[in-house]
Write a protein that holds these residues in place. Structure first.
Motif, PDB file in Angstrom:
ATOM      1  N   MET A 119       0.842  -1.208   0.000  1.00  0.00           N
ATOM      2  CA  MET A 119       0.000   0.000   0.000  1.00  0.00           C
ATOM      3  C   MET A 119       0.875   1.255   0.000  1.00  0.00           C
ATOM      4  SD  MET A 119      -3.039   1.339   0.020  1.00  0.00           S
ATOM      5  CE  MET A 119      -4.355   0.445   0.774  1.00  0.00           C
ATOM      6  N   ASP A 120       1.947   1.238   0.770  1.00  0.00           N
ATOM      7  CA  ASP A 120       2.861   2.385   0.793  1.00  0.00           C
ATOM      8  C   ASP A 120       3.490   2.615  -0.582  1.00  0.00           C
ATOM      9  OD1 ASP A 120       2.285   2.714   3.485  1.00  0.00           O
ATOM     10  OD2 ASP A 120       4.146   1.781   4.186  1.00  0.00           O
ATOM     11  N   LEU A 121       3.843   1.541  -1.273  1.00  0.00           N
ATOM     12  CA  LEU A 121       4.406   1.674  -2.628  1.00  0.00           C
ATOM     13  C   LEU A 121       3.373   2.257  -3.584  1.00  0.00           C
ATOM     14  CD1 LEU A 121       6.439  -1.656  -2.934  1.00  0.00           C
ATOM     15  CD2 LEU A 121       7.352   0.655  -2.668  1.00  0.00           C
ATOM     16  N   MET A 122       2.106   1.909  -3.385  1.00  0.00           N
ATOM     17  CA  MET A 122       1.038   2.494  -4.214  1.00  0.00           C
ATOM     18  C   MET A 122       0.903   3.986  -3.933  1.00  0.00           C
ATOM     19  SD  MET A 122      -2.013  -0.274  -4.075  1.00  0.00           S
ATOM     20  CE  MET A 122      -1.789  -1.952  -4.560  1.00  0.00           C
ATOM     21  N   LYS A 123       0.947   4.353  -2.659  1.00  0.00           N
ATOM     22  CA  LYS A 123       0.821   5.767  -2.292  1.00  0.00           C
ATOM     23  C   LYS A 123       1.974   6.601  -2.846  1.00  0.00           C
ATOM     24  CE  LYS A 123      -1.750   5.015   1.979  1.00  0.00           C
ATOM     25  NZ  LYS A 123      -1.650   5.021   3.454  1.00  0.00           N
ATOM     26  N   LEU A 124       3.135   5.982  -2.965  1.00  0.00           N
ATOM     27  CA  LEU A 124       4.302   6.671  -3.518  1.00  0.00           C
ATOM     28  C   LEU A 124       4.268   6.735  -5.042  1.00  0.00           C
ATOM     29  CD1 LEU A 124       7.102   5.192  -1.221  1.00  0.00           C
ATOM     30  CD2 LEU A 124       6.293   7.572  -1.251  1.00  0.00           C
ATOM     31  N   GLY A 125       3.304   6.063  -5.653  1.00  0.00           N
ATOM     32  CA  GLY A 125       3.184   6.077  -7.106  1.00  0.00           C
ATOM     33  C   GLY A 125       4.182   5.180  -7.809  1.00  0.00           C
ATOM     34  N   LEU A 126       4.649   4.139  -7.125  1.00  0.00           N
ATOM     35  CA  LEU A 126       5.623   3.220  -7.709  1.00  0.00           C
ATOM     36  C   LEU A 126       4.980   1.930  -8.201  1.00  0.00           C
ATOM     37  CD1 LEU A 126       8.397   3.619  -4.980  1.00  0.00           C
ATOM     38  CD2 LEU A 126       8.161   4.863  -7.128  1.00  0.00           C
ATOM     39  N   VAL A 127       3.823   1.609  -7.648  1.00  0.00           N
ATOM     40  CA  VAL A 127       3.109   0.369  -7.955  1.00  0.00           C
ATOM     41  C   VAL A 127       1.632   0.699  -8.106  1.00  0.00           C
ATOM     42  CG1 VAL A 127       2.411  -1.864  -6.959  1.00  0.00           C
ATOM     43  CG2 VAL A 127       4.769  -1.092  -6.715  1.00  0.00           C
ATOM     44  N   ALA A 128       0.953  -0.025  -8.990  1.00  0.00           N
ATOM     45  CA  ALA A 128      -0.490   0.158  -9.175  1.00  0.00           C
ATOM     46  C   ALA A 128      -1.152  -1.204  -9.309  1.00  0.00           C
ATOM     47  CB  ALA A 128      -0.778   1.005 -10.402  1.00  0.00           C
ATOM     48  N   GLU A 136      -6.761   0.611 -10.590  1.00  0.00           N
ATOM     49  CA  GLU A 136      -7.743   0.675  -9.512  1.00  0.00           C
ATOM     50  C   GLU A 136      -7.210   1.569  -8.393  1.00  0.00           C
ATOM     51  OE1 GLU A 136     -10.262  -3.044  -8.466  1.00  0.00           O
ATOM     52  OE2 GLU A 136      -8.206  -3.719  -8.759  1.00  0.00           O
ATOM     53  N   ILE A 137      -8.089   2.258  -7.736  1.00  0.00           N
ATOM     54  CA  ILE A 137      -7.710   3.026  -6.550  1.00  0.00           C
ATOM     55  C   ILE A 137      -7.995   2.129  -5.351  1.00  0.00           C
ATOM     56  CG2 ILE A 137      -8.213   5.044  -5.141  1.00  0.00           C
ATOM     57  CD1 ILE A 137      -8.912   6.502  -7.764  1.00  0.00           C
ATOM     58  N   ILE A 138      -6.959   1.830  -4.601  1.00  0.00           N
ATOM     59  CA  ILE A 138      -7.063   0.925  -3.457  1.00  0.00           C
ATOM     60  C   ILE A 138      -6.943   1.757  -2.185  1.00  0.00           C
ATOM     61  CG2 ILE A 138      -6.030  -1.067  -2.299  1.00  0.00           C
ATOM     62  CD1 ILE A 138      -7.242  -1.719  -5.050  1.00  0.00           C
ATOM     63  N   LEU A 139      -7.937   1.622  -1.320  1.00  0.00           N
ATOM     64  CA  LEU A 139      -7.945   2.384  -0.073  1.00  0.00           C
ATOM     65  C   LEU A 139      -7.769   1.504   1.163  1.00  0.00           C
ATOM     66  CD1 LEU A 139     -10.866   4.826  -0.948  1.00  0.00           C
ATOM     67  CD2 LEU A 139      -8.407   5.248  -1.108  1.00  0.00           C
ATOM     68  N   SER A 148      -2.617  -8.746  -9.556  1.00  0.00           N
ATOM     69  CA  SER A 148      -3.023  -7.610 -10.388  1.00  0.00           C
ATOM     70  C   SER A 148      -2.107  -6.402 -10.245  1.00  0.00           C
ATOM     71  CB  SER A 148      -4.457  -7.196 -10.018  1.00  0.00           C
ATOM     72  OG  SER A 148      -5.341  -8.266 -10.219  1.00  0.00           O
ATOM     73  N   LEU A 149      -1.020  -6.540  -9.505  1.00  0.00           N
ATOM     74  CA  LEU A 149      -0.106  -5.423  -9.278  1.00  0.00           C
ATOM     75  C   LEU A 149       0.945  -5.329 -10.370  1.00  0.00           C
ATOM     76  CD1 LEU A 149       0.578  -5.790  -5.450  1.00  0.00           C
ATOM     77  CD2 LEU A 149      -0.985  -4.199  -6.572  1.00  0.00           C
ATOM     78  N   ALA A 150       1.371  -4.114 -10.645  1.00  0.00           N
ATOM     79  CA  ALA A 150       2.467  -3.881 -11.582  1.00  0.00           C
ATOM     80  C   ALA A 150       3.185  -2.594 -11.195  1.00  0.00           C
ATOM     81  CB  ALA A 150       1.940  -3.776 -13.014  1.00  0.00           C
ATOM     82  N   MET A 151       4.460  -2.564 -11.492  1.00  0.00           N
ATOM     83  CA  MET A 151       5.272  -1.384 -11.234  1.00  0.00           C
ATOM     84  C   MET A 151       4.935  -0.322 -12.281  1.00  0.00           C
ATOM     85  SD  MET A 151       9.353  -1.454 -11.062  1.00  0.00           S
ATOM     86  CE  MET A 151       9.374  -2.069 -12.725  1.00  0.00           C
ATOM     87  N   ILE A 152       4.924   0.929 -11.868  1.00  0.00           N
ATOM     88  CA  ILE A 152       4.635   2.024 -12.799  1.00  0.00           C
ATOM     89  C   ILE A 152       5.626   3.163 -12.603  1.00  0.00           C
ATOM     90  CG2 ILE A 152       2.166   1.535 -13.031  1.00  0.00           C
ATOM     91  CD1 ILE A 152       1.654   3.780 -10.971  1.00  0.00           C
ATOM     92  N   GLY A 153       5.678   4.063 -13.570  1.00  0.00           N
ATOM     93  CA  GLY A 153       6.396   5.330 -13.476  1.00  0.00           C
ATOM     94  C   GLY A 153       7.758   5.287 -12.839  1.00  0.00           C
TER      95      GLY A 153
END
Length: 179
Positions: A119-128, A136-139, A148-153
């Motif tokens: 979740m922290d990696l998602m918040k940092l914009g490194l994983v989606a 998806e927006i995960i809360l 379903s996860l993948a590295m981004i940006g």
């Protein structure tokens, strides 16, 4: 004990930080501002989060595209020495578990802890997390599905600049078992 564990993982992280500094020094594509942002990110990442980035590195290739194993094989062969191109390298595709904690919840500190790292990696914009080619927006960590996860940006930049393909496979396999 706390200091020993922290130092051990910071030492492991140091190799990849050194790779980053060496690569960024010779990169003409990365601005000073972008380099500063990446350094800030590296400083807040734990070694476990760095391993998660490495584990998820290949997923973007396979999740967001329609690359078949046959096409991937052709892409691997592309760039033979007689063509004057280096061989193309692709991160390994790991068989990430398809999890759904939404109904039964999540238990166990180690499970909760690693999903909090995701979740922290998602918040940092490194994983989606993707569903039908859409992010998806995960809360809530119970909604995270590793499959379903993948590295981004910036995650991809960190993977390349830190040379995370050098993380030993056995460490990534241990991480995979925890998911």
């Amino acid at each position: 004990m706390y200091i020993k564990v922290q130092q051990e993982y910071e030492i492991k992280k140091l190799k990849y930080y050194g790779n980053f500094l060496a690569n960024i020094a010779f990169s003409e594509e990365i601005s000073k501002e972008e380099a500063n942002k990446l350094i800030t990110l590296i400083n807040v990442l734990t070694y476990r989060q760095i391993k998660l980035i490495a584990l998820l590195s290949g997923q973007v290739i396979y999740t967001n595209s329609h690359i078949t194993p046959e096409l991937l094989e052709v892409m691997h062969k592309f760039g033979s020495d007689h063509m004057g191109f280096p061989k193309m390298k692709f991160p390994k595709k790991w068989d990430l578990p398809n999890r759904d904690f939404s109904a039964q919840g999540m238990s166990g500190y180690s499970t909760i802890s690693i999903y909090q790292d995701l979740m922290d990696l998602m918040k940092l914009g490194l994983v989606a997390q993707y569903r039908d080619d859409n992010i998806e927006i995960i809360l809530d960590i119970t909604l995270i599905n590793p499959h379903s996860l993948a590295m981004i940006g910036l995650g991809a930049q960190l993977y390349n600049l830190m040379k995370l393909e050098q993380i030993p496979e056995n460490e990534l396999e241990e991480m995979l078992d925890q998911l």
